[in-house]
Design an enzyme around this catalytic site. Structure first.
Site, PDB file in Angstrom:
ATOM      1  N   CYS A 185       0.877  -1.227  -0.100  1.00  0.00           N
ATOM      2  CA  CYS A 185      -0.155   0.162  -0.156  1.00  0.00           C
ATOM      3  C   CYS A 185       0.801   1.161  -0.143  1.00  0.00           C
ATOM      4  CB  CYS A 185      -1.001  -0.134   1.323  1.00  0.00           C
ATOM      5  SG  CYS A 185      -2.021   1.391   1.266  1.00  0.00           S
ATOM      6  N   CYS A 236      -0.603   4.155   2.051  1.00  0.00           N
ATOM      7  CA  CYS A 236      -0.546   4.231   3.275  1.00  0.00           C
ATOM      8  C   CYS A 236       0.965   4.618   3.737  1.00  0.00           C
ATOM      9  CB  CYS A 236      -0.869   2.771   3.836  1.00  0.00           C
ATOM     10  SG  CYS A 236      -2.207   1.958   3.165  1.00  0.00           S
ATOM     11  N   ASP A 237       1.853   3.679   3.274  1.00  0.00           N
ATOM     12  CA  ASP A 237       3.109   3.624   3.866  1.00  0.00           C
ATOM     13  C   ASP A 237       4.247   4.434   3.181  1.00  0.00           C
ATOM     14  OD1 ASP A 237       2.120   1.595   5.850  1.00  0.00           O
ATOM     15  OD2 ASP A 237       2.647   0.297   4.385  1.00  0.00           O
TER      16      ASP A 237
END
Lengths: 301, 76
Positions: free
Chosen positions: A130, A133-134
């Site tokens: 992701c 996200c990261d």
């Protein structure tokens, strides 16, 4: 006896559940998570009524809509098997076993894995599925994005503003993503596209510190601290072995969302419906539920 | 019990964790690791990994929006 079990609570499953609740059907939703892939999507600009909304925001709205009704939801459950039991349907998960008259499989898709050494060990230790996200954790680091499609280019575009250097590791001879995305990457000297490159291993100590690839037949190691896997999606249909599936593992359905077995319906990204879109998954979920409703009205179970 | 949520602004599961905690009236400290390098290092040190959200509840470290683990750690 339950009228219907819905597997999955992404756009298709949630919409089916809302329709079912509004028809006073007795239902149970069994799912791994709520929101499905919509919850991890970036910006959504093609869901009618919202000119702009983020995936997570839309997923939260879906969930809020579902929670208006008194729907029983078993969350955090992994489905192991679905089968026919006389006239009924049996669903077995890692936490329980349930029975109903009908089922809608709306379990969606998940990220494909690389299946190379180091992938499992370094998940969340520099390797992630992701980028949204990261990504921010890789500020000023060197990273590799694996894949040559749109999702890979999307990740690279996000990362080129954060990371020091972004390799795109593509197994094919050309990058396939949309022209508009390729344009965004071109001319950015942080981005290096490596075609004809196969990933061999994820390297590291406590955290990722390299990626071994074979490029045009020659082994190389990229000194990266971050690896973003974006090589496409596979349907969550392993538990549905009794249903006809196509070569990609997608459950085959007809216009009425019926599978090859009576009482078994499917909807959304897990099916062979053309085009995977949030709005299509929602429509398919509602259509599947209405088909179930008609099925129950005409079949004495 | 002290609750910390390490997150990035773009991470949907981070938003979900925070919404979930709020819905249960649990107060927590939200830490944006994309802005704060020291906090990012702290998160990596505490959890041994760099995925978000990372939730620290007392001595318990939870990675990802694992509702069950959160409930257990908070006795919900």
């Amino acid at each position: 006896m339950l009228d219907l079990i819905i597997i999955g609570a992404g756009p298709a499953g949630i919409t089916a559940a809302v329709y079912a609740a509004r028809r006073n059907m007795s239902i149970l939703v069994v799912t791994k998570d709520i929101g499905g892939q919509a919850a991890i999507s970036g910006d959504v600009e093609n869901y009618t009524g919202y000119q702009f909304i983020t995936g997570p925001e839309l997923a939260i709205k879906f969930q809020a809509h579902m929670s208006k009704y008194n729907i029983e939801i078993k969350e955090n459950e992994e489905i192991i098997k679905i089968e026919k039991e006389g006239d009924l349907i049996r669903v077995t998960s890692d936490k329980g076993s349930y029975q109903a008259k009908t089922i809608i499989v709306a379990s969606g898709k998940r990220s494909k894995k690389l299946n190379v050494p180091g992938e499992k060990e370094f998940k969340n230790r520099g390797l992630t599925y992701c980028a949204t996200c990261d990504g921010p954790l890789f500020a000023q680091k060197e990273v590799a994005v694996i894949g040559g499609g749109n999702s890979s280019l999307d990740a690279a575009i996000q990362l080129m503003n954060i990371a020091k250097k972004v390799y795109i590791v593509n197994i094919n001879s050309v990058v396939e993503g949309d022209a508009i995305m390729q344009e965004k990457l071109h001319g950015n000297d942080k981005v290096i596209i490596l075609n004809n490159s196969q990933v061999e291993a994820v390297l590291g100590d406590k955290m990722v510190n390299g990626l071994r690839i074979k490029r045009e037949g020659k082994q190389e190691t990229l000194a990266v601290q971050g690896i973003f896997v974006e090589i496409g999606l596979i349907p969550n249909s392993e538990f549905a072995k009794i249903l006809d599936r196509n070569e990609f593992g997608e459950i085959k359905i007809n216009f009425h969302n019926q599978t090859n077995i009576s009482g078994f319906f499917a909807a959304g990204d897990v099916t062979d419906v053309p085009e995977k879109q949030i709005i299509i998954a929602c429509g398919e979920g509602s259509k599947a539920c209405l088909s179930v409703f008609k099925y129950l009205a005409t079949h004495k179970i | 019990m002290e609750v910390k949520v390490y997150s990035t602004p773009t991470c949907p599961y981070c938003t979900m964790v925070k919404e979930y905690l709020s819905s249960k009236s649990i107060s927590f400290q939200g830490i944006d690791v994309s802005l704060d390098k020291a906090a990012a290092d702290e998160m990596i040190k505490v959890s041994g990994q760099m995925g978000v959200p990372t939730i620290v509840i007392g001595s318990e470290v939870i990675v990802g929006f694992d509702k069950e683990a959160i409930n257990k750690a908070l006795n919900l």
